[in-house]
Design an enzyme around this catalytic site. Structure first.
Site, PDB file in Angstrom:
ATOM      1  N   TYR A   1     -48.457 -76.886 -46.056  1.00 40.55           N
ATOM      2  CA  TYR A   1     -48.310 -75.991 -47.208  1.00 40.55           C
ATOM      3  C   TYR A   1     -49.596 -75.197 -47.425  1.00 40.55           C
ATOM      4  O   TYR A   1     -49.563 -73.972 -47.591  1.00 40.55           O
ATOM      5  CB  TYR A   1     -47.958 -76.788 -48.457  1.00 40.55           C
ATOM      6  CG  TYR A   1     -47.856 -75.935 -49.707  1.00 40.55           C
ATOM      7  CD1 TYR A   1     -46.767 -75.087 -49.892  1.00 40.55           C
ATOM      8  CD2 TYR A   1     -48.851 -75.973 -50.680  1.00 40.55           C
ATOM      9  CE1 TYR A   1     -46.671 -74.296 -51.023  1.00 40.55           C
ATOM     10  CE2 TYR A   1     -48.762 -75.186 -51.819  1.00 40.55           C
ATOM     11  CZ  TYR A   1     -47.670 -74.352 -51.987  1.00 40.55           C
ATOM     12  OH  TYR A   1     -47.585 -73.564 -53.108  1.00 40.55           O
TER      13      TYR A   1
ATOM     14  N   SER B   1     -51.500 -69.520 -53.985  1.00 40.67           N
ATOM     15  CA  SER B   1     -51.620 -70.853 -54.583  1.00 40.67           C
ATOM     16  C   SER B   1     -53.094 -71.237 -54.605  1.00 40.67           C
ATOM     17  O   SER B   1     -53.877 -70.788 -53.752  1.00 40.67           O
ATOM     18  CB  SER B   1     -50.839 -71.880 -53.774  1.00 40.67           C
ATOM     19  OG  SER B   1     -51.098 -73.199 -54.232  1.00 40.67           O
TER      20      SER B   1
END
Length: 244
Positions: A155, A142
């Site tokens: 996250y 990501s």
């Protein structure tokens, strides 16, 4: 006469989003795709669709948080086809909240799916690829592995860890290729579940406005796979132009 599949490709988290788009792209490219996820009904429908379009596909129920489930997914494909060419570690969750909200169950879930799930895939596939002397592990990271945003600390931490794993495996490998694909906002179901409801709604709105199609990420994965065995595309970071 139908040509044999070019590569045997395993995809985790294949029931939606990037995983589904990758299955579509790679099946269209002539690869056999083995799809894994918990939502077996979606997998079955996708496999039927891919086969109807002339693709080669199969599916198996998969929970990446279970080492045994991942091992069965990988070994089952290997037993049927005699080899595994590519593993796409795609399954992931993103539950956004501030740390002081203490949503510890969701912290554990992100660690289990995003980090342990990736490790389980590596543990299952790497020995088989090493024994064969070739293979390719693709991990979906990501853009959150390159910065930390408030409400996304856990996250981001899991994606930073995944980035470190990918780089470590790359440095250890000469015969198995390792590619980290790190997308920014992408149209998917990632922002639809978990976390603080207000933060989730804001993230969903941002994804709708700024996100790129999941097919763009699938195209990047296809590009990495298509390179010759002597070329390892190590890292792809991609965002929509709207995200900036």
């Amino acid at each position: 006469m139908t040509s044999p599949p070019t590569k045997i490709v395993l995809i985790t988290g294949a029931s939606s989003g990037i995983g589904e788009a990758t299955a579509r792209r790679l099946a269209a490219d002539g690869h056999h795709v083995m799809l894994g996820a918990r939502r077996v009904d979606r997998l079955a429908a996708l496999v039927d669709e891919l086969r109807a379009a002339g693709g080669s596909a199969d599916h198996q129920e998969l929970d990446v948080t279970s080492r045994d489930s991942v091992a069965a997914f990988v070994s089952g494909a290997h037993d049927r086809h005699g080899r595994i060419d590519v593993l796409v570690n795609n399954a992931g969750v993103m539950a956004l909240s501030t740390l002081d909200a203490l949503r510890t169950d969701e912290w554990d879930q992100m660690i289990d799916v995003n980090l342990r799930g990736t490790l389980h895939g590596i543990a299952a596939a790497l020995p088989l690829m090493r024994a064969r002397g070739k293979g390719h592990i693709i991990t979906i990271g990501s853009s959150a592995a390159y910065r930390v945003d408030p409400t996304a600390a856990v996250y981001c931490a899991t994606k930073y860890a995944v980035r470190a794993l990918a780089e470590g495996l790359r440095q250890e490998s000469r015969d198995v290729r390792m590619t980290l694909v790190s997308p920014g906002y992408t149209h998917s179901e990632l922002t639809e579940r978990g976390g603080d409801p207000q933060i989730r709604a804001a993230a969903r709105a941002a994804s709708d406005e700024l996100g790129m199609p999941a097919s763009a990420v699938a195209d990047a994965i296809a590009y990495a796979i298509a390179q010759p065995d002597t070329v390892d595309v190590n890292e792809i970071v991609m965002r929509s132009t709207a995200q900036g």
